[in-house]
Structures are given as C-alpha cells and as structure tokens.
Scaffold this active site. Structure first.
Site, short mmCIF file in Angstrom:
data_model
loop_
_atom_site.label_atom_id
_atom_site.label_comp_id
_atom_site.label_asym_id
_atom_site.label_seq_id
_atom_site.Cartn_x
_atom_site.Cartn_y
_atom_site.Cartn_z
CG HIS A 82 -1.80 1.23 1.27
ND1 HIS A 82 -2.94 1.32 0.53
CD2 HIS A 82 -1.67 2.41 1.91
CE1 HIS A 82 -3.50 2.50 0.73
NE2 HIS A 82 -2.75 3.19 1.57
CG ASP A 161 -12.03 3.42 6.12
OD1 ASP A 161 -11.47 4.14 6.96
OD2 ASP A 161 -11.80 3.50 4.90
NE ARG A 168 -10.38 10.14 10.14
CZ ARG A 168 -9.53 9.43 9.38
NH1 ARG A 168 -9.92 8.29 8.83
NH2 ARG A 168 -8.31 9.85 9.17
CB SER A 183 -8.54 4.69 7.83
OG SER A 183 -8.93 4.84 6.49
CE LYS A 187 -8.95 2.36 3.46
NZ LYS A 187 -9.23 3.77 3.27
N1 URA Z 1 -6.14 7.24 3.50
C1 URA Z 1 -7.01 6.39 4.05
O1 URA Z 1 -7.33 5.37 3.47
N2 URA Z 1 -7.55 6.69 5.25
C2 URA Z 1 -7.25 7.80 5.93
O2 URA Z 1 -7.75 7.99 7.01
C3 URA Z 1 -6.34 8.69 5.34
C4 URA Z 1 -5.79 8.38 4.13
#
Ligand code: URA
Ligand code: CA
Length: 433
Positions: A82, A161, A168, A183, A187
């Site tokens: 990632h 999320d 947020r 977050s 994923k």
């Molecule tokens: N990227 C994400 O996937 N989540 C966040 O909270 C910030 C950046």
C-alpha cells in the site's frame, strides 16, 4: 452500553475495551449510533490518541464491518502493498508483475482513482480489452495459475471506514494518526492480505508533509499489523517531486513497461526494488533482502518480469502486443514542450501542483463522475538537481486540446530554477519494521 459514556471515557483519556470498540463500529455501520456522537468521539480521539491495543481493535472492527475477501485457496503467503499516495506513482504497475515473476502470489484488489491520475485499474484499462470484471472464483484461479490477477474493489469493503472517513473529512479529524493508520490497515486486512508492505510518502506531494509525522504513521501501521498477526513493514519515501517521469495513465503504463525491462527511471526502479525485496522476503521466497533483490534483478534481466506482465494482461482480456508495440496505447493528439525560461539547476518540482496540471489536461478525476482521458499527461524531462539551459524542455505535455495556457502556467509556478547547484533529494528516508 451508552454511547455518551464511551465518548466521556475517551474524552478523559481512558482506554476503550475491545467490546466497546466493536459496539461503536457495529452501531455506527448499521445506523444505530448517529454521526454527531461519532464526531464527538473522533474529536476526543484526535486529542487523546489511542493505545496500541485500541488501534488494533479499531482496525479489526472496521475490517469486519463489511465483505472480507477469503484468499485461503491461493497457495503461498499473500503480500499486499500500500502506498499512501503520491503523484505519478507507478509502483503498483511495476511491482505486481515483478514480484509475481519470482513466485509471490499477487491477488490485487484495486480501485479507480480520484485525483491527479486514475487508479491502478484506470491505468490498466488503457490496454485495449483489459478488464477487471472477473468473479472471485476466476480471480483465485488466475492467481494460482499466473501468480497475478487484479479485481475491482468490492462495493461493500469496510463500510465503517467509508462512513467514518467521510465524517472525519467534514469534522477536521482526518489528520489523526490512529484514525489514519486503522483506516488504511482495515482495508488491507479486509482485502485478504497475510502480510503488508507500506510505502509512506513524505514531502510536498504527500498526505504527510513532514518526515517525523510520516515515521509516526508508519510505526503505528506496522504495530497494528504485527499485533493482529499480519507481518508488516514500512518505508518512508520521498514525494517532494513526482516519482519517475510520467504522470498520466497510458504514459505511466509505458513507464512501467520500460521499468520492467530495466530501462525505466532510476528512482522508480530503486523504489520498486526496495519495496519488492520486502514483499519477496515477507512471502518467504527469499531468506534475506539481498537474495530478494538479486531475484528481482534477475527476472528483469532475463525477461521473465515482462513475460509475466504479458500473461497477466492476456488472461484478463488485454492485448499483450502493446508491451512490445507501445504505439498501440492511447496517444494524445498534441505534444507541447515546456521550455526553461533561464539557465540553472532545478531546485523544486512541487509534486501536487504538477499533479493538478495533469488533472487539468484530463488525466485525473476532479469528481467521482468525471471521465478520464487515458492518453493525456505529462512527461518530466528534468528532475531536482538537473542542470538546464534556457529553451531546453522541462516537461513534454501530452494533450488532446491546444488550449493549455493554464497548464503551462501551473507548471511554470511549480518548477523552480536556481543559479547554484542543487543536490537531488534522498529517495528512501527510513525503514520501519
Ligand atoms: N487514507 C485512508 O485510506 N484513510 C485515511 O484515514 C487517510 C488516508
Ligand atoms: Ca511516474
């Protein structure tokens, strides 16, 4: 459990339990807990932080909030990568076939991009015929057979999320390390990763502009991964200027092909070899980083990396002949050169502004509904530290319109030339294991 008591507990700096965190995430996902209470909670987290245990529970609760992908039928250790996002970041297109060529199973779930350029799927779709509409059974079969397949993102991956991120975004709580870390990790875990390699970008074009913040974020994600039983490693890499030369979908596909042949930009190649070595190590296809790197270099040199790319493209309907004949990729109608206005050395290429220039050409999406032009984009002819003479081309602009005044202006604003010599920035700042 009353939500108000849980907000109060976090507000006062106390630790939430596993049960409490799961109660919050389940309640928020199914609509029992309203946005206003979660807003108060995220603000409390923003100021009070979270313990390691809380972050790990939050991650697992969010990962479990929707579909989870079961990759257990794929042989071997599934390592995902990632990147926290940057400009012209072509690493996934290079890394996926590169590590697959040394036997690492790559079961990649990707999305479409919002921003400077498209996401990995958009980029791959510049190859005629290529598609990601395959079912999960086919996906698993392809990974077992070819070591590499890419599938579109499930619509119901980590819904908690999605809701939380949107909230947020409008409550000034995006920039909280525990919330960002959980977050991202939720994923990856929902998408079935056994092990995770993270590329945390730092600099003007990155989400984290400051190196110390980037390290803290990387450490938070590595800790979460290791607590929940997914071996995780991270590097901090430079995003003060775009990575490689190309920014734009088909242009980045070309750059990826060149890199898989050992003829790509040096920074992109080095970053891919570094991240790739960690992936090979975590997948247990090598016993040391040195051995892993050597294996990657070997498949570049002997053509196996390029061959793996062709097999992968063809298996998902793509025309593999584009790999040898790049003129078959989408081409923009016009090419314009951005000429240096004076002599000197490149001191700055503000990555996000260059990304915006690419988006103005149509390479990226301004909103979810925008359509991308796969052919357009920018190719940098100079990077930070390079010497330039007046009139030399700094950037080649690939455009489908002759009206590019705004793009030119944006690029001139973001590329600075100084009289004295400039040292190129470091590419990799730190490694966190
Ligand atoms: N990227 C994400 O996937 N989540 C966040 O909270 C910030 C950046
Ligand atoms: Ca690039």
């Amino acid at each position: 459990m009353r939500m108000v008591d849980l907000i109060e507990k976090k507000r006062d700096g106390k630790e939430l339990t596993k049960e409490e965190i799961h109660h919050i995430i389940n309640g928020y996902t199914n609509g029992d807990i309203p946005d206003y209470q979660i807003s108060a909670l995220t603000m409390a987290i923003y100021f009070q932080g979270m313990t390691d245990a809380e972050r790990a529970e939050l991650t697992m609760a969010m990962a479990a909030s929707g579909d989870t992908i079961d990759l257990s039928e794929i042989e071997g250790i599934k390592v995902d990568k990632h990147s926290t996002g940057g400009v012209g970041d072509t690493t996934t297109l290079v890394l996926a076939p590169l590590v697959a060529a040394v036997g690492v199973p790559v079961a990649k779930m990707s999305g479409r991009g919002l921003g400077h350029t498209g996401g990995t799927i958009d980029k791959l779709e510049s190859i005629p015929g290529f598609h990601v509409e395959i079912d999960s059974k086919q996906f698993i079969e392809l990974v077992n057979k070819n070591k590499l397949a890419v599938i579109g993102q499930s619509g119901n991956l980590t819904p908690a999320d999605k809701k939380l991120y949107a909230l947020r975004d409008v409550t000034a709580t995006v920039n909280s390390i525990p919330l960002i870390a959980s977050s991202i990790m939720s994923k990856k875990i929902a998408a079935g990763a056994d092990a995770i390699v993270l590329d945390v970008k730092t600099g003007a074009g990155a989400f984290m502009k400051d190196i110390e913040d980037s390290k803290t974020l990387a450490k938070a994600m590595v800790d979460i991964g290791n607590i929940v039983g997914r071996r995780t490693m991270a590097i901090i890499s430079d995003m003060s200027q775009p990575l490689g030369y190309a920014i734009g979908n088909a242009l980045e596909v070309k750059e990826a092909i060149d890199t898989l042949r050992g003829k790509g930009p040096k920074d992109l190649e080095e970053l891919c070899l570094t991240l790739g070595s960690y992936m090979v190590l975590l997948a247990e296809k090598a016993v040391s980083l040195e051995e892993a790197r050597l294996k990657l270099k070997t498949v570049i040199e002997n053509g196996k990396a390029i061959e793996t790319l062709k097999v992968f493209l063809e298996a998902q309907g793509g025309d593999p002949t584009v790999v040898d004949d790049q003129d078959r990729l989408p081409q923009a109608k016009y090419m314009f050169e951005l000429e240096a206005q004076h002599d000197g050395y490149i001191s700055e290429i503000v990555a996000d502004a260059v990304g915006t220039a690419a988006m103005l050409l149509g390479a990226g999406r301004a909103t979810k509904e925008s359509k991308i032009d796969l052919a357009v984009g920018l190719v940098l002819n100079k990077k930070i530290g390079d010497k330039v003479t007046k009139g030399e081309s700094l950037v080649t602009i690939h455009s489908n319109t002759e009206k590019i005044d705004e793009v030119r202006e944006k690029l001139y604003e973001s590329i600075k030339i100084t009289a004295s010599e400039v040292k190129p920035p470091k590419l990799i700042y730190a490694t966190i294991e």
